[in-house]
Design a protein around this motif. Structure first.
Motif, PDB file in Angstrom:
ATOM      1  N   VAL A   1      -6.142  -0.830  -0.608  1.00 19.74           N
ATOM      2  CA  VAL A   1      -5.627   0.458  -1.075  1.00 19.74           C
ATOM      3  C   VAL A   1      -5.360   0.367  -2.570  1.00 19.74           C
ATOM      4  O   VAL A   1      -4.767  -0.614  -3.041  1.00 19.74           O
ATOM      5  CB  VAL A   1      -4.331   0.851  -0.331  1.00 19.74           C
ATOM      6  CG1 VAL A   1      -3.733   2.129  -0.916  1.00 19.74           C
ATOM      7  CG2 VAL A   1      -4.598   1.031   1.160  1.00 19.74           C
ATOM      8  N   GLY A   2      -5.809   1.371  -3.315  1.00 17.33           N
ATOM      9  CA  GLY A   2      -5.589   1.383  -4.755  1.00 17.33           C
ATOM     10  C   GLY A   2      -5.606   2.798  -5.304  1.00 17.33           C
ATOM     11  O   GLY A   2      -6.099   3.727  -4.653  1.00 17.33           O
TER      12      GLY A   2
ATOM     13  N   ALA B   1       0.835  -1.207   0.000  1.00 18.29           N
ATOM     14  CA  ALA B   1       0.000   0.000   0.000  1.00 18.29           C
ATOM     15  C   ALA B   1       0.866   1.251   0.000  1.00 18.29           C
ATOM     16  O   ALA B   1       0.536   2.249  -0.666  1.00 18.29           O
ATOM     17  CB  ALA B   1      -0.925  -0.010   1.209  1.00 18.29           C
ATOM     18  N   GLY B   2       1.971   1.217   0.710  1.00 17.84           N
ATOM     19  CA  GLY B   2       2.883   2.349   0.718  1.00 17.84           C
ATOM     20  C   GLY B   2       3.435   2.646  -0.661  1.00 17.84           C
ATOM     21  O   GLY B   2       3.562   3.811  -1.064  1.00 17.84           O
ATOM     22  N   ARG B   3       3.735   1.579  -1.407  1.00 19.20           N
ATOM     23  CA  ARG B   3       4.226   1.767  -2.779  1.00 19.20           C
ATOM     24  C   ARG B   3       3.145   2.353  -3.672  1.00 19.20           C
ATOM     25  O   ARG B   3       3.412   3.215  -4.508  1.00 19.20           O
ATOM     26  CB  ARG B   3       4.708   0.427  -3.336  1.00 19.20           C
ATOM     27  CG  ARG B   3       5.994  -0.069  -2.704  1.00 19.20           C
ATOM     28  CD  ARG B   3       6.406  -1.404  -3.266  1.00 19.20           C
ATOM     29  NE  ARG B   3       7.642  -1.891  -2.659  1.00 19.20           N
ATOM     30  CZ  ARG B   3       8.156  -3.086  -2.880  1.00 19.20           C
ATOM     31  NH1 ARG B   3       7.522  -3.939  -3.702  1.00 19.20           N
ATOM     32  NH2 ARG B   3       9.278  -3.450  -2.297  1.00 19.20           N
ATOM     33  N   ILE B   4       1.905   1.876  -3.509  1.00 18.99           N
ATOM     34  CA  ILE B   4       0.802   2.390  -4.319  1.00 18.99           C
ATOM     35  C   ILE B   4       0.586   3.877  -4.043  1.00 18.99           C
ATOM     36  O   ILE B   4       0.380   4.675  -4.960  1.00 18.99           O
ATOM     37  CB  ILE B   4      -0.485   1.585  -4.045  1.00 18.99           C
ATOM     38  CG1 ILE B   4      -0.340   0.160  -4.598  1.00 18.99           C
ATOM     39  CG2 ILE B   4      -1.709   2.275  -4.662  1.00 18.99           C
ATOM     40  CD1 ILE B   4      -1.474  -0.770  -4.219  1.00 18.99           C
ATOM     41  N   VAL B   5       0.636   4.252  -2.770  1.00 23.66           N
ATOM     42  CA  VAL B   5       0.477   5.669  -2.413  1.00 23.66           C
ATOM     43  C   VAL B   5       1.599   6.491  -3.037  1.00 23.66           C
ATOM     44  O   VAL B   5       1.356   7.577  -3.594  1.00 23.66           O
ATOM     45  CB  VAL B   5       0.448   5.842  -0.883  1.00 23.66           C
ATOM     46  CG1 VAL B   5       0.473   7.324  -0.521  1.00 23.66           C
ATOM     47  CG2 VAL B   5      -0.782   5.177  -0.282  1.00 23.66           C
ATOM     48  N   SER B   6       2.819   5.993  -2.972  1.00 28.81           N
ATOM     49  CA  SER B   6       3.961   6.730  -3.545  1.00 28.81           C
ATOM     50  C   SER B   6       3.806   6.920  -5.049  1.00 28.81           C
ATOM     51  O   SER B   6       4.077   7.997  -5.586  1.00 28.81           O
ATOM     52  CB  SER B   6       5.264   5.978  -3.242  1.00 28.81           C
ATOM     53  OG  SER B   6       5.505   5.938  -1.851  1.00 28.81           O
ATOM     54  N   ILE B   7       3.349   5.883  -5.737  1.00 31.47           N
ATOM     55  CA  ILE B   7       3.153   5.975  -7.189  1.00 31.47           C
ATOM     56  C   ILE B   7       2.050   6.974  -7.508  1.00 31.47           C
ATOM     57  O   ILE B   7       2.163   7.790  -8.430  1.00 31.47           O
ATOM     58  CB  ILE B   7       2.821   4.589  -7.773  1.00 31.47           C
ATOM     59  CG1 ILE B   7       4.049   3.674  -7.681  1.00 31.47           C
ATOM     60  CG2 ILE B   7       2.362   4.706  -9.233  1.00 31.47           C
ATOM     61  CD1 ILE B   7       3.763   2.221  -8.015  1.00 31.47           C
ATOM     62  N   ALA B   8       0.955   6.917  -6.736  1.00 35.60           N
ATOM     63  CA  ALA B   8      -0.148   7.857  -6.960  1.00 35.60           C
ATOM     64  C   ALA B   8       0.312   9.292  -6.741  1.00 35.60           C
ATOM     65  O   ALA B   8      -0.045  10.200  -7.499  1.00 35.60           O
ATOM     66  CB  ALA B   8      -1.311   7.523  -6.025  1.00 35.60           C
TER      67      ALA B   8
ATOM     68  N   SER C   1      -7.148  -6.371  -9.293  1.00 28.21           N
ATOM     69  CA  SER C   1      -5.922  -7.156  -9.108  1.00 28.21           C
ATOM     70  C   SER C   1      -4.731  -6.284  -8.717  1.00 28.21           C
ATOM     71  O   SER C   1      -3.800  -6.753  -8.073  1.00 28.21           O
ATOM     72  CB  SER C   1      -5.587  -7.924 -10.389  1.00 28.21           C
ATOM     73  OG  SER C   1      -5.404  -7.042 -11.484  1.00 28.21           O
ATOM     74  N   GLY C   2      -4.752  -5.009  -9.073  1.00 27.84           N
ATOM     75  CA  GLY C   2      -3.646  -4.120  -8.736  1.00 27.84           C
ATOM     76  C   GLY C   2      -3.743  -3.493  -7.358  1.00 27.84           C
ATOM     77  O   GLY C   2      -2.827  -2.785  -6.936  1.00 27.84           O
ATOM     78  N   ASP C   3      -4.852  -3.727  -6.653  1.00 30.21           N
ATOM     79  CA  ASP C   3      -5.024  -3.162  -5.322  1.00 30.21           C
ATOM     80  C   ASP C   3      -4.243  -3.970  -4.283  1.00 30.21           C
ATOM     81  O   ASP C   3      -4.034  -5.174  -4.442  1.00 30.21           O
ATOM     82  CB  ASP C   3      -6.504  -3.162  -4.913  1.00 30.21           C
ATOM     83  CG  ASP C   3      -7.343  -2.230  -5.776  1.00 30.21           C
ATOM     84  OD1 ASP C   3      -6.765  -1.302  -6.377  1.00 30.21           O
ATOM     85  OD2 ASP C   3      -8.570  -2.435  -5.845  1.00 30.21           O
ATOM     86  N   ALA C   4      -3.837  -3.305  -3.219  1.00 32.15           N
ATOM     87  CA  ALA C   4      -3.261  -3.996  -2.066  1.00 32.15           C
ATOM     88  C   ALA C   4      -4.417  -4.436  -1.175  1.00 32.15           C
ATOM     89  O   ALA C   4      -5.176  -3.598  -0.685  1.00 32.15           O
ATOM     90  CB  ALA C   4      -2.331  -3.068  -1.301  1.00 32.15           C
TER      91      ALA C   4
END
Length: 203
Positions: free
Chosen positions: A128-129, A65-72, A113-116
């Motif tokens: 998280v997505g 989730a931390g990586r997803i937030v960083s990418i967003a 599928s891409g969500d944490a």
């Protein structure tokens, strides 16, 4: 005088024995390496996945989730979260492993599928997505329908309450702030229902 043929024969036998010994040693080394690699993979899997449900555990959810937030954040995109609070079926007071497993299996099909998607407490799953967010009523109905479709007839199924939160591109913060939004929204939804919140959720 030593027989040359005997020397050659002995040399050949010793050579074959040596090669055989090396082969055994190499095979044993490979087996040890395979066992070590398998153990490392199991330990790594156990470090980020929940044993009961197969979802990410708390550590794995935080990592992904931390990586997803960083990418967003990098893409100037919104990032959304959903907190699924698991309730026992009517007539029971405690959430069981089977309840969590039913919700987990449904979650794997309902969310992208891409969500944490991870189990962060005995009775809580966090998702998280990237994107503008989840609609609580839609998520609740989809999870309920998916559990019903997967369960044997007449099986008592757990219930869920879904809280949501969004970090818009103009909002400050990262994953801890998103978790705080989720926890606050869940408190409101549970208070309306006269219930208490899950353990292990950020305040």
């Amino acid at each position: 005088m030593t027989n040359p043929r005997l020397l050659l024969t002995l040399s050949g036998v010793l050579g074959v024995a040596a090669i055989g010994g090396w082969s055994v040693a190499i095979a044993q080394h490979r087996r040890c390496a395979d066992v070590t690699a398998d153990l490392a993979a199991r330990l790594k899997h156990g470090a980020v996945f929940d044993d009961d449900t197969g979802l990410l555990n708390r550590a794995g959810t935080t990592l992904l989730a931390g990586r997803i937030v960083s990418i967003a954040r990098r893409d100037s995109d919104a990032v959304s979260g959903a907190l699924v609070h698991i309730l026992p079926p009517a007539g029971r007071t405690q959430v069981t492993t089977e309840d969590a497993l039913a919700v987990a299996e449904a979650s794997q099909l309902v969310f992208r599928s891409g969500d944490a998607v991870g189990r962060i407490a005995d009775d809580a799953i966090m998702v998280v997505g990237k994107g503008p967010g989840f609609k609580p009523a839609t998520v609740e109905s989809r999870l309920a329908a998916q559990m019903l479709a997967m369960a044997p007839p007449d099986e008592s199924l757990p219930r869920v309450i879904v809280a949501v939160g969004v970090l818009h591109p103009w909002d400050e913060g990262a994953l801890p702030e998103l978790e705080h939004k989720l926890a606050e929204d869940l408190k409101v939804r549970l208070a309306v229902s006269g219930l208490t919140g899950p353990r292990g959720v950020a305040d």
